[in-house]
Design a protein around this motif. Structure first.
Motif, PDB file in Angstrom:
ATOM      1  N   GLN A  40      47.043  35.289  39.181  1.00  0.00           N
ATOM      2  CA  GLN A  40      46.174  36.141  38.376  1.00  0.00           C
ATOM      3  C   GLN A  40      46.959  37.248  37.682  1.00  0.00           C
ATOM      4  OE1 GLN A  40      42.527  35.715  37.949  1.00  0.00           O
ATOM      5  NE2 GLN A  40      43.558  33.794  38.405  1.00  0.00           N
ATOM      6  N   SER A  41      47.893  37.843  38.382  1.00  0.00           N
ATOM      7  CA  SER A  41      48.688  38.920  37.806  1.00  0.00           C
ATOM      8  C   SER A  41      49.503  38.439  36.608  1.00  0.00           C
ATOM      9  CB  SER A  41      49.611  39.511  38.879  1.00  0.00           C
ATOM     10  OG  SER A  41      50.366  40.559  38.345  1.00  0.00           O
ATOM     11  N   ILE A  42      50.151  37.306  36.755  1.00  0.00           N
ATOM     12  CA  ILE A  42      50.962  36.769  35.651  1.00  0.00           C
ATOM     13  C   ILE A  42      50.062  36.343  34.498  1.00  0.00           C
ATOM     14  CG2 ILE A  42      52.567  34.928  34.950  1.00  0.00           C
ATOM     15  CD1 ILE A  42      53.769  37.262  36.700  1.00  0.00           C
ATOM     16  N   GLU A  43      48.918  35.763  34.807  1.00  0.00           N
ATOM     17  CA  GLU A  43      47.974  35.378  33.749  1.00  0.00           C
ATOM     18  C   GLU A  43      47.580  36.603  32.916  1.00  0.00           C
ATOM     19  OE1 GLU A  43      43.344  33.979  33.340  1.00  0.00           O
ATOM     20  OE2 GLU A  43      44.475  33.152  35.021  1.00  0.00           O
ATOM     21  N   LYS A  44      47.237  37.694  33.581  1.00  0.00           N
ATOM     22  CA  LYS A  44      46.804  38.893  32.872  1.00  0.00           C
ATOM     23  C   LYS A  44      47.957  39.506  32.069  1.00  0.00           C
ATOM     24  CE  LYS A  44      42.856  38.396  35.029  1.00  0.00           C
ATOM     25  NZ  LYS A  44      42.974  38.298  36.441  1.00  0.00           N
ATOM     26  N   ALA A  45      49.157  39.485  32.611  1.00  0.00           N
ATOM     27  CA  ALA A  45      50.312  40.022  31.879  1.00  0.00           C
ATOM     28  C   ALA A  45      50.582  39.206  30.614  1.00  0.00           C
ATOM     29  CB  ALA A  45      51.543  40.040  32.779  1.00  0.00           C
ATOM     30  N   LEU A  46      50.473  37.898  30.726  1.00  0.00           N
ATOM     31  CA  LEU A  46      50.656  37.050  29.547  1.00  0.00           C
ATOM     32  C   LEU A  46      49.566  37.316  28.518  1.00  0.00           C
ATOM     33  CD1 LEU A  46      51.745  33.741  31.305  1.00  0.00           C
ATOM     34  CD2 LEU A  46      53.182  35.221  29.856  1.00  0.00           C
ATOM     35  N   LYS A  47      48.359  37.552  28.973  1.00  0.00           N
ATOM     36  CA  LYS A  47      47.267  37.865  28.043  1.00  0.00           C
ATOM     37  C   LYS A  47      47.491  39.226  27.386  1.00  0.00           C
ATOM     38  CE  LYS A  47      43.936  34.625  29.843  1.00  0.00           C
ATOM     39  NZ  LYS A  47      42.608  34.343  30.384  1.00  0.00           N
ATOM     40  N   ALA A  48      48.164  40.142  28.064  1.00  0.00           N
ATOM     41  CA  ALA A  48      48.527  41.419  27.441  1.00  0.00           C
ATOM     42  C   ALA A  48      49.483  41.174  26.272  1.00  0.00           C
ATOM     43  CB  ALA A  48      49.170  42.355  28.460  1.00  0.00           C
ATOM     44  N   VAL A  49      50.470  40.304  26.487  1.00  0.00           N
ATOM     45  CA  VAL A  49      51.425  39.994  25.420  1.00  0.00           C
ATOM     46  C   VAL A  49      50.711  39.324  24.257  1.00  0.00           C
ATOM     47  CG1 VAL A  49      53.489  38.672  24.800  1.00  0.00           C
ATOM     48  CG2 VAL A  49      53.374  39.846  27.012  1.00  0.00           C
ATOM     49  N   ILE A  50      49.845  38.384  24.562  1.00  0.00           N
ATOM     50  CA  ILE A  50      49.079  37.706  23.510  1.00  0.00           C
ATOM     51  C   ILE A  50      48.235  38.726  22.754  1.00  0.00           C
ATOM     52  CG2 ILE A  50      47.241  36.027  23.053  1.00  0.00           C
ATOM     53  CD1 ILE A  50      48.389  34.460  25.545  1.00  0.00           C
TER      54      ILE A  50
END
Length: 133
Positions: A40-50
């Motif tokens: 979940q943490s990595i998913e949210k971080a990637l969505k921040a970049v997107i």
């Protein structure tokens, strides 16, 4: 709707919350959920970049596949092979921690040490993703 900077901050705040939750799960011995929260943490971080590349009012895709999100964030190709392999390790933990037919098998293979290592690698990847912003 969120402005772009608000969206980035929103996703990063949740990514940080989720990694803290993973740490709490490790500390409490709820090892099955360490991996889930790492994902979940990595998913949210990637969505921040997107989100940093989205226009105002646009949202990141509503998907959970870390490899696809990393590609969409234009990070997959600059990730090391180890980082790419690691997100492939995290990917199934999103689903397998949720459904009863997977939980027993997944839980049987989890140790405190493997959970600690998973958390450490997630923290490193999270830091790397944040540096890409």
């Amino acid at each position: 709707m969120y402005e772009v900077n608000d969206q980035v901050e929103y996703w990063l705040a949740i990514a940080d919350y989720d990694i803290e939750t993973a740490r709490a799960m490790l500390k409490s011995g709820r090892l099955l959920y360490v991996g889930f929260m790492c994902h979940q943490s990595i998913e949210k971080a990637l969505k921040a970049v997107i989100s940093s590349d989205c226009g105002e009012g646009e949202l990141p895709p509503k998907i959970h596949d870390l490899s696809k999100l990393a590609v969409r964030a234009n990070l997959f190709d600059i990730m090391s092979e180890e980082q790419q392999d690691f997100i492939e390790t995290l990917n199934p933990l999103n689903i397998k921690a949720r459904y009863p037919e997977y939980k027993a098998n997944l839980a049987a293979g989890i140790t405190k040490e493997s959970s600690r290592e998973l958390l450490k690698k997630t923290e490193e990847l999270l830091c790397w993703i944040k540096k890409q912003l």
